[in-house]
Design an enzyme around this catalytic site. Structure first.
Site, PDB file in Angstrom:
ATOM      1  N   VAL A 152     -55.127 -66.629  23.230  1.00 23.93           N
ATOM      2  CA  VAL A 152     -56.554 -66.934  23.090  1.00 23.93           C
ATOM      3  C   VAL A 152     -57.126 -67.422  24.419  1.00 23.93           C
ATOM      4  O   VAL A 152     -58.216 -67.022  24.831  1.00 23.93           O
ATOM      5  CB  VAL A 152     -56.787 -67.982  21.992  1.00 23.93           C
ATOM      6  N   ASP A 153     -56.399 -68.294  25.091  1.00 23.03           N
ATOM      7  CA  ASP A 153     -56.852 -68.793  26.391  1.00 23.03           C
ATOM      8  C   ASP A 153     -57.060 -67.647  27.372  1.00 23.03           C
ATOM      9  O   ASP A 153     -58.053 -67.598  28.112  1.00 23.03           O
ATOM     10  CB  ASP A 153     -55.836 -69.772  26.966  1.00 23.03           C
TER      11      ASP A 153
END
Length: 219
Positions: free
Chosen positions: A170-171
């Site tokens: 996600v990052d």
């Protein structure tokens, strides 16, 4: 003779820490922009100490902050804010990842900078966007994976038990989205017939990841 990189001459002020923001500005730095990473004089970026001995910068930190310059500023002090405002007058992009409202309280938010530099693109990486019931909540990679259902999808081969993707996906997805948003804003400013002005862009982690994994959730 080698040609200049595509973003040569673009100046970026990077106020972010850990992964999404630094990777976003890494993409921009690798394309030739002059990125100045700004850290507080006490702790700095927490990534500096991930998996290292005392006094060493981690390989993780060095990898995602290459091609950047560094500056320590205490933005809780008027002198530090004054220096930042002078830098912002000549910058093309500012990227921050504080919780909503923090930059405004420090006196370095978009409304404070725009009168100084109308050409400035102000990029904010947030967990859930600047408004809404979750706006003030912290967001981390595992939280986003769980909320959009990716842990459920990954757990199907393991008897339905939710499984975390271990690579901070996600990052990384958010970083790519934030870099793209900043470049789009620069293009809107500088293209033939463009606005000639910067703008504010907000990239929520939850939105970046939900859009990325949508095809995997379809039957």
């Amino acid at each position: 003779m080698s040609r200049p990189l595509p973003l040569a001459g673009i100046r970026v002020l990077d106020l972010t820490r850990l992964l999404p923001g630094p990777v976003a500005t890494l993409h921009i730095a690798d394309l030739g922009a002059d990125v100045v990473k700004i850290e507080d004089p006490e702790v700095g970026d927490y990534a500096r100490t991930l998996g290292t001995g005392t006094g060493e910068d981690s390989a993780y930190f060095r990898m995602i902050n290459r091609n950047k310059r560094g500056l320590r500023l205490d933005l809780k002090q008027p002198a530090g804010v004054e220096v930042f405002l002078r830098l912002a007058e000549r910058a093309d992009v500012v990227v921050e990842s504080f919780r909503p409202g923090v930059v405004d309280r420090l006196g370095i938010g978009y409304d404070a900078l725009r009168p100084l530099n109308e050409r400035l693109t102000y990029g904010s990486i947030t967990g859930f966007g600047p408004t809404g019931p979750y706006a003030d909540r912290p967001a981390y990679d595992p939280i986003a994976q769980g909320l959009v259902g990716m842990m459920h999808i990954q757990g199907k081969p393991f008897g339905g038990k939710p499984q975390l993707i271990q690579s901070a996906i996600v990052d990384k997805t958010t970083a790519t989205a934030a870099a793209g948003a900043a470049l789009a804003a620069l293009y809107a400013r500088d293209r033939p017939g463009g606005t000639g002005k910067g703008q504010r862009v907000d990239v929520p982690m939850i939105d970046a990841w939900a859009a990325n994994c949508l095809p995997d959730m379809m039957p």
